[in-house]
Write an enzyme that holds these catalytic residues in place. Structure first.
Site, mmCIF file in Angstrom:
data_model
loop_
_atom_site.group_PDB
_atom_site.id
_atom_site.type_symbol
_atom_site.label_atom_id
_atom_site.label_comp_id
_atom_site.label_asym_id
_atom_site.label_seq_id
_atom_site.Cartn_x
_atom_site.Cartn_y
_atom_site.Cartn_z
ATOM 1 N N ASP A 42 0.889 -1.088 -0.109
ATOM 2 C CA ASP A 42 0.060 -0.092 -0.093
ATOM 3 C C ASP A 42 0.943 1.250 0.071
ATOM 4 O O ASP A 42 2.239 1.213 0.400
ATOM 5 C CB ASP A 42 -0.944 0.088 1.306
ATOM 6 N N GLU A 158 -14.349 -9.782 -7.020
ATOM 7 C CA GLU A 158 -14.663 -10.132 -5.498
ATOM 8 C C GLU A 158 -16.139 -10.002 -5.461
ATOM 9 O O GLU A 158 -16.415 -9.252 -6.295
ATOM 10 C CB GLU A 158 -13.624 -9.539 -4.470
ATOM 11 N N LEU A 160 -17.076 -9.673 -2.206
ATOM 12 C CA LEU A 160 -17.221 -9.516 -0.957
ATOM 13 C C LEU A 160 -18.210 -8.595 -0.130
ATOM 14 O O LEU A 160 -18.089 -7.229 -0.850
ATOM 15 C CB LEU A 160 -15.946 -9.064 0.000
ATOM 16 N N GLU A 162 -19.286 -5.682 2.584
ATOM 17 C CA GLU A 162 -18.709 -5.145 3.601
ATOM 18 C C GLU A 162 -19.724 -5.939 5.092
ATOM 19 O O GLU A 162 -20.695 -5.658 4.993
ATOM 20 C CB GLU A 162 -18.935 -3.588 3.614
ATOM 21 N N LEU A 257 -34.833 -8.440 -0.559
ATOM 22 C CA LEU A 257 -36.258 -7.767 -0.560
ATOM 23 C C LEU A 257 -36.678 -7.080 0.335
ATOM 24 O O LEU A 257 -37.883 -6.720 0.489
ATOM 25 C CB LEU A 257 -37.090 -9.394 -0.927
ATOM 26 N N GLY A 260 -36.671 -0.057 1.842
ATOM 27 C CA GLY A 260 -35.992 1.020 2.891
ATOM 28 C C GLY A 260 -35.848 2.292 2.209
ATOM 29 O O GLY A 260 -36.753 2.890 1.358
ATOM 30 N N CYS A 267 -20.444 0.003 -3.443
ATOM 31 C CA CYS A 267 -20.410 -1.019 -4.727
ATOM 32 C C CYS A 267 -21.734 -0.573 -5.708
ATOM 33 O O CYS A 267 -21.593 -0.222 -6.631
ATOM 34 C CB CYS A 267 -20.289 -2.485 -4.506
ATOM 35 N N LYS A 270 -22.110 2.725 -7.365
ATOM 36 C CA LYS A 270 -21.135 2.782 -8.118
ATOM 37 C C LYS A 270 -21.128 2.011 -9.382
ATOM 38 O O LYS A 270 -20.922 2.283 -10.605
ATOM 39 C CB LYS A 270 -19.802 2.624 -7.519
ATOM 40 N N ARG A 335 -19.612 5.653 2.485
ATOM 41 C CA ARG A 335 -19.568 5.969 1.167
ATOM 42 C C ARG A 335 -21.150 5.512 0.462
ATOM 43 O O ARG A 335 -21.733 4.434 0.809
ATOM 44 C CB ARG A 335 -18.608 5.098 0.504
HETATM 45 C C1 UDX Z 1 -22.391 -5.301 -2.114
HETATM 46 C C2 UDX Z 1 -22.948 -6.567 -2.852
HETATM 47 O O1 UDX Z 1 -23.877 -7.325 -2.108
HETATM 48 C C3 UDX Z 1 -21.597 -7.785 -2.832
HETATM 49 O O2 UDX Z 1 -21.789 -8.765 -3.503
HETATM 50 C C4 UDX Z 1 -20.360 -6.757 -3.649
HETATM 51 O O3 UDX Z 1 -19.101 -7.533 -3.804
HETATM 52 C C5 UDX Z 1 -20.354 -5.596 -2.951
HETATM 53 O O4 UDX Z 1 -21.510 -4.755 -2.949
HETATM 54 P P1 UDX Z 1 -22.413 -4.168 0.096
HETATM 55 O O5 UDX Z 1 -22.035 -3.102 -0.427
HETATM 56 O O6 UDX Z 1 -21.351 -4.789 1.200
HETATM 57 O O7 UDX Z 1 -22.211 -5.267 -0.861
HETATM 58 O O8 UDX Z 1 -23.642 -4.140 0.657
HETATM 59 P P2 UDX Z 1 -24.987 -4.941 0.712
HETATM 60 O O9 UDX Z 1 -25.365 -5.968 1.589
HETATM 61 O O10 UDX Z 1 -25.180 -5.560 -0.768
HETATM 62 O O11 UDX Z 1 -26.359 -3.669 0.770
HETATM 63 C C6 UDX Z 1 -26.241 -2.567 -0.471
HETATM 64 C C7 UDX Z 1 -27.214 -1.534 0.187
HETATM 65 O O12 UDX Z 1 -28.541 -2.264 -0.199
HETATM 66 C C8 UDX Z 1 -27.458 -1.129 1.524
HETATM 67 O O13 UDX Z 1 -27.571 0.233 1.399
HETATM 68 C C9 UDX Z 1 -28.434 -1.939 1.998
HETATM 69 O O14 UDX Z 1 -28.933 -1.301 3.298
HETATM 70 C C10 UDX Z 1 -29.532 -2.116 1.011
HETATM 71 N N1 UDX Z 1 -30.317 -3.157 1.126
HETATM 72 C C11 UDX Z 1 -29.935 -4.292 0.992
HETATM 73 C C12 UDX Z 1 -31.650 -3.105 1.275
HETATM 74 O O15 UDX Z 1 -32.102 -1.877 1.291
HETATM 75 N N2 UDX Z 1 -32.571 -3.750 1.270
HETATM 76 C C13 UDX Z 1 -32.092 -5.156 1.324
HETATM 77 O O16 UDX Z 1 -33.103 -6.299 1.462
HETATM 78 C C14 UDX Z 1 -30.622 -5.593 1.231
#
Ligand code: UDX
Length: 451
Positions: A42, A158, A160, A162, A257, A260, A267, A270, A335
């Site tokens: 890094d 990936e 993954l 968060e 599902l 919200g 992710c 973006k 973010r």
């Molecule tokens: C996401 C993808 O799920 C993951 O596979 C990828 O590699 C990175 O981006 P992440 O950004 O960690 O993961 O968040 P995620 O759990 O997917 O939630 C994204 C957003 O959707 C959040 O704001 C969350 O609150 C919202 N969400 C998620 C809902 O509003 N309702 C849901 O049922 C699920």
């Protein structure tokens, strides 16, 4: 959850990971735990010094233990010297940021900078793998930049999440490898054999585009659910019961599902914008995805509009308590947080906003003009309204009578539907929910005049 391999013999591939961020660090520490020698590079010396002493600043469960174990077994090393760290590597994962322009284009300067540093020094046969999310066609650009026939390029996006990145690393749903040469496909596939997850091998363009497709699909799904929630509110129906039924169809499934305030994070926003940009560049505009993005912005506006409706038409000079600032529970990441999108709109309307989040700290939000409270009840003192914007489980455990005593007003807007409706109404609070046909003053008057 994490299986240590302390007693295993060292594995043949020597891995370097450039970028010790939320993707690079779980990747580096995860492979070290599987028995590989890993150098993690890094450019931030302070961050690396903390990592080298076993301190992880990311809010990521189990990651600090994993890093500490890697250090103690001497399989995981940290370095600011990209040349020294990659010279002896046989596989180099590129996990540096790819910031986004306003039009959705990706700034690949960090990726290209990392590649330019290592390309002249890596050994023949080294595989350089993009793990950061990059636009389709990036591998071809990188191959030109590397300018060597004896070095391979591949893609291994990936998936993954968060807050569960370590669990996702060790228990993946699927592994995606984009590579053209058989030897590269085999060597990268062997890295992941241990997990027993499906390993899907594609060409590089398909792998690059699949990552965008997966996240764009998830975002579109959520925008659909949120649109149905809005329709339910107008119709007096219940989106939760509805999605339970919809999700029992095995073709759809029960996850992702929940309605919200709008979706966010590092992710989904973006990657949707990036795919929409790529599609336009390729002459195949993705109109449905563009609407997915714009409807999410409208969902944030809608939260503020509904709150205003319950505060006699305006949030101006009102004191609003906000519970939850992170983009989802289990992280301190701001973010593209839906909560901040709503806070910014409230501040623009002239509201005074006091936020509380179990994982976010005061300095993280100071520059936004949001006051910070150290406790959930502390945020509520003198508030006209309380809005819940992140689904932290601890919010459902707060005694509503304590909230009612602290607040001046009585409006509680639960955009994540985490509260026990009856208990909060019994405490004398006016509970507003998402997608449950909760009384919306404007809608009620429209309905009444139409009747
Ligand atoms: C996401 C993808 O799920 C993951 O596979 C990828 O590699 C990175 O981006 P992440 O950004 O960690 O993961 O968040 P995620 O759990 O997917 O939630 C994204 C957003 O959707 C959040 O704001 C969350 O609150 C919202 N969400 C998620 C809902 O509003 N309702 C849901 O049922 C699920």
């Amino acid at each position: 959850m994490v299986s240590s391999t302390d007693n295993q013999p060292r594995r043949p591939e020597r891995i370097a990971v450039t970028g010790a961020g939320d993707i690079g660090l779980p990747t580096a520490a995860g492979f070290a735990d599987l028995g590989y020698d890993v150098s993690c590079v890094d450019t931030n010396p302070e961050k690396l010094a903390r990592l080298a002493s076993g301190i992880v600043d990311l809010h990521e469960p189990h990651l600090q233990d994993l890093v500490q174990r890697g250090i103690s077994t001497r399989r995981l090393r940290f370095s600011t010297n990209g040349i020294a760290a990659t010279r002896d590597a046989s596989i180099v994962f590129i996990c540096v940021p790819t910031p986004q322009g306003d039009d959705g284009s990706a700034d690949l300067s960090y990726v290209e900078g990392a590649i330019s540093t290592i390309a002249p020094v890596v050994r023949p046969g080294t595989i350089i793998v993009t793990r950061s999310t990059v636009p389709v066609g990036t591998a071809d650009r990188l191959r030109d930049l590397i300018g060597r026939n004896d070095v391979h390029v591949a893609s291994n996006p990936e998936f993954l999440r968060e807050g569960s990145a370590v669990a996702d690393f060790f228990h993946p749903d699927r592994i995606l490898i984009g590579a053209s040469e058989t030897v590269v496909r085999r060597r990268l596939g062997e890295l992941y054999d241990v997990f027993g997850a499906p390993v899907i091998i594609t060409d590089i363009a398909t792998a690059e585009l699949t990552k965008h497709a997966a996240n764009a699909f998830l975002a579109t799904r959520l925008s659909f659910v949120n649109a149905m929630a809005n329709i339910c509110e107008a119709a007096g129906a219940d989106v939760h019961q509805m999605m339970r039924v919809v999700g029992l169809d095995p073709r759809i499934g029960p996850k992702f599902l929940a309605a919200g305030p709008g979706w966010g994070g590092s992710c989904l926003p973006k990657d949707t914008r990036a795919l929409a940009y790529v599609a336009r560049q390729l002459g195949e505009p993705f109109e449905q995805l563009e609407v997915t993005v714009s409807s999410n912005e409208r969902q944030f506006n809608r939260v503020v509009r509904r709150l205003s409706d319950h505060l006699c038409g305006s949030c101006r000079n009102r004191r609003i308590a906000v519970w939850g600032l992170a983009f989802k529970a289990g992280t301190n990441d701001l973010r593209d947080s839906p909560s901040l999108a709503v806070c910014r709109r409230l501040l623009a309307e002239g509201a005074h906003v006091t936020g509380y989040d179990p994982a976010v700290t005061a300095p993280q939000v100071k520059h936004l003009g949001v006051d910070y409270a150290d406790t959930s009840i502390g945020a509520c003192f003198g508030a006209d309204a309380l809005v819940i914007l992140t689904e932290w489980p601890e919010f459902s455990e707060v005694d509503p009578s304590d909230v009612a005593s602290a607040m001046t007003g009585d409006v509680v807007f639960d955009t994540r539907n985490v509260l026990d409706t009856n208990a909060w109404i019994s405490a004398g609070l006016r509970l507003v929910t998402v997608g449950r046909g909760s009384p919306d003053p404007k809608k009620s008057s429209v309905n009444a005049s139409a009747a």
